[in-house]
Design a protein around this motif. Structure first.
Motif, short mmCIF file in Angstrom:
data_model
loop_
_atom_site.label_atom_id
_atom_site.label_comp_id
_atom_site.label_asym_id
_atom_site.label_seq_id
_atom_site.Cartn_x
_atom_site.Cartn_y
_atom_site.Cartn_z
N GLN A 1 -11.46 -15.03 19.79
CA GLN A 1 -12.60 -14.20 19.42
C GLN A 1 -13.89 -14.87 19.87
N SER A 2 -14.67 -14.17 20.68
CA SER A 2 -15.98 -14.67 21.13
C SER A 2 -17.07 -14.04 20.28
N LEU A 3 -18.06 -14.87 19.91
CA LEU A 3 -19.15 -14.44 19.05
C LEU A 3 -20.47 -14.99 19.59
N LEU A 4 -21.57 -14.53 19.02
CA LEU A 4 -22.92 -15.04 19.33
C LEU A 4 -23.18 -15.02 20.83
N ASP A 5 -22.96 -13.84 21.44
CA ASP A 5 -23.18 -13.69 22.89
C ASP A 5 -22.35 -14.69 23.68
N ASP A 6 -21.11 -14.87 23.27
CA ASP A 6 -20.14 -15.75 23.94
C ASP A 6 -20.47 -17.24 23.81
N LYS A 7 -21.39 -17.60 22.95
CA LYS A 7 -21.68 -19.02 22.74
C LYS A 7 -20.65 -19.68 21.82
N LEU A 8 -20.02 -18.90 20.99
CA LEU A 8 -19.02 -19.41 20.05
C LEU A 8 -17.70 -18.70 20.29
N SER A 9 -16.61 -19.47 20.35
CA SER A 9 -15.29 -18.86 20.49
C SER A 9 -14.31 -19.56 19.57
N ILE A 10 -13.40 -18.76 19.00
CA ILE A 10 -12.37 -19.26 18.09
C ILE A 10 -11.02 -18.83 18.64
N ARG A 11 -10.18 -19.78 18.92
CA ARG A 11 -8.85 -19.53 19.48
C ARG A 11 -7.80 -19.94 18.46
N PHE A 12 -6.81 -19.09 18.21
CA PHE A 12 -5.78 -19.43 17.23
C PHE A 12 -4.46 -18.79 17.62
N GLY A 13 -3.38 -19.49 17.29
CA GLY A 13 -2.04 -19.04 17.66
C GLY A 13 -1.24 -20.25 18.11
N GLN A 14 -0.38 -20.06 19.09
CA GLN A 14 0.34 -21.18 19.69
C GLN A 14 -0.51 -21.69 20.85
N VAL A 15 -1.08 -22.87 20.68
CA VAL A 15 -2.14 -23.36 21.56
C VAL A 15 -1.77 -24.74 22.10
N ALA A 16 -2.11 -24.99 23.36
CA ALA A 16 -1.90 -26.30 23.99
C ALA A 16 -3.19 -27.10 23.98
N VAL A 17 -3.12 -28.35 23.56
CA VAL A 17 -4.32 -29.19 23.51
C VAL A 17 -4.76 -29.63 24.90
N ASP A 18 -3.79 -29.83 25.83
CA ASP A 18 -4.14 -30.36 27.15
C ASP A 18 -4.81 -29.32 28.04
N ALA A 19 -4.87 -28.06 27.61
CA ALA A 19 -5.55 -27.04 28.40
C ALA A 19 -7.05 -27.27 28.47
#
Length: 453
Positions: free
Chosen positions: A148-166
């Motif tokens: 989810q991108s917020l604040l005119d794309d200045k803030l983003s929240i990613r959640f789920g099955q996620v890779a740290v090395d990305a």
């Protein structure tokens, strides 16, 4: 619903999403064809039915990537032979704002088919993998998350099955090389459980990124700290999470934080500096001492347990020469340094660096020539354990040199001849075929082919 039924249902959803993935609306890929792609070089076959273009208009597209390596060590290691390792990747992104009117929301999924054998394990006995494709042969889900991108794309929240090395501890220049340590470093892969949530096993987690301006980027993430959990020593970790659908959530967590500063982005010589750190909250065994304070090698006692593990790191990417003036052809250098406590880690210091020349020849603007060197310092505690054990070979360091030339045959098709040299493979460990002697320094010649569609 039973666990197996749930896993099968999730697998069906992941497969469907992978078969119909997407590009984001703002990526500019109105045709649904990513760049670079062999599809753009083969217009008659790139999108013969017009399906990719039609899906792109709805925020949906599909990407397929294949990479294959042939590597052979002509000398050194524990034996000499030739190995092949390959990776087929199906990737998808859905812009849910375009597809469903959900402002700022996107979906990503990726899946792998991994095949081949490991020259690192069978021939070299190295800490760093010769090829970053090497993994247990399997077909598996990798990442599956919402952002989810917020604040005119200045803030983003990613959640789920996620890779740290990305995103974390990454050097853009280091991505030109195919030894694993120039991607996810040995100090990270060796000091975290099963290497952490990285290729080919991501875990449930969440990442927050904040870009207050065009120069600064702040990131923090938390993950389930172990992609596999308890796994018998005789098994490869990939055999304990065979399809990427375990979705473990009860292991001690892993946290990463990172701050990046990009400068001179509109100038001729842009650069980026990143500072970061991580902490794993699980118990970690001491490298040398037992619970009574005696040396484990002598007493045979249970290792002393430390509360948690951590590390600090820095990354620099810097263009030093703008060949073409517009930055497309350039000379760029990178460097990384990292440290972790020596009492609970085999590797307590790491440093790498290198140079990449993009478009060295005017007639071949897409080619990349690179040279990189990585040093993994083995901790004093690990060396003292070897001395306590009466070994004649004492762990010290592993150093890897890589020289490569990635030649763009056509957009989306690259071949990359490669040479690597290992000093002290495994950090200077005993050769199982020559008791009392260290594994010999190894020279490896390889060739990678990459196809993007």
């Amino acid at each position: 619903m039973h666990s197996r039924q749930l896993q099968q249902s999730l697998a069906s959803v992941a497969l469907l999403a992978a078969v119909i993935p997407s590009v984001r609306a703002d990526d500019g890929h109105g045709s649904g064809i990513p760049e670079p792609s062999i599809a753009s070089s083969l217009p008659a076959n790139g999108d013969p039915s017009g399906l990719r273009g039609a899906l792109a208009e709805r925020g949906v597209a599909v990407e397929f990537h294949y990479a294959g390596d042939v590597n052979s060590n002509s000398s050194g290691g524990i034996k000499q032979s030739t190995h092949y390792s390959g990776l087929a990747e199906l990737v998808g992104d859905v812009d849910l704002e375009t597809a469903a009117g959900l402002a700022g929301l996107s979906f990503h999924v990726s899946s792998y088919q991994i095949h081949g054998t490991s020259i690192t394990a069978e021939n070299i006995s190295g800490i760093a993998a010769v090829s970053n494709l090497e993994a247990f042969p399997s077909t598996r889900l990798f990442e599956m998350w919402l952002e989810q991108s917020l604040l005119d794309d200045k803030l983003s929240i990613r959640f789920g099955q996620v890779a740290v090395d990305a995103e974390f501890f990454a050097s853009e220049v280091g991505g030109n090389f195919f030894n694993s340590t120039f991607g996810w470093t040995t100090i990270s892969s060796d000091n975290l459980p099963i290497g952490g949530p990285i290729y080919p096993m991501a875990t449930p987690g969440a990442r927050v990124a904040f870009d207050p301006n065009e120069n600064l980027k702040l990131m923090a993430g938390i993950w389930n700290g172990d992609p596999v959990g308890p796994c018998p020593d005789e098994l490869d970790p990939g055999q304990c999470n065979t399809n990427g659908l375990d979705f473990r959530i009860k292991d001690p967590p892993l946290m990463f934080v990172e701050a990046g500063y990009s400068y001179n982005q509109d100038g001729s010589l842009p650069g980026t500096i990143k500072l970061g750190g991580w902490r794993h909250f699980g118990d970690v065994a001491d490298q040398r001492f037992d619970t009574t304070g005696g040396p484990i090698a002598v007493t045979g006692g249970d290792p002393l347990q430390h509360r948690g593990n951590h590390g600090l790191y820095a990354v620099v990417d810097q263009m030093i020469y703008n060949i073409s003036g517009d930055g497309a052809r350039n000379v760029t250098v990178f460097g990384r340094i990292a440290a972790s406590p020596s009492d609970r880690n085999q590797i307590d210091f790491y440093a790498d660096g290198g140079i990449a020349i993009t478009g060295m020849f005017e007639s071949r603007p897409g080619d990349v020539f690179g040279v990189a060197l990585a040093y993994s310092g083995l901790s004093s505690a690990a060396a003292d354990f070897d001395r306590d054990s009466g070994l004649s070979v004492i762990r010290d360091h592993e150093t890897v040199l890589e020289i490569s030339y990635a030649a763009e045959v056509l957009p989306g098709l690259t071949v990359q001849p490669d040479f690597q040299y290992y000093w002290n493979p495994g950090g200077n460990v005993e050769d199982p075929n020559r008791p009392g002697e260290a594994v010999r320094d190894a020279a490896i010649f390889g060739m990678r082919t990459v196809v993007n569609y």
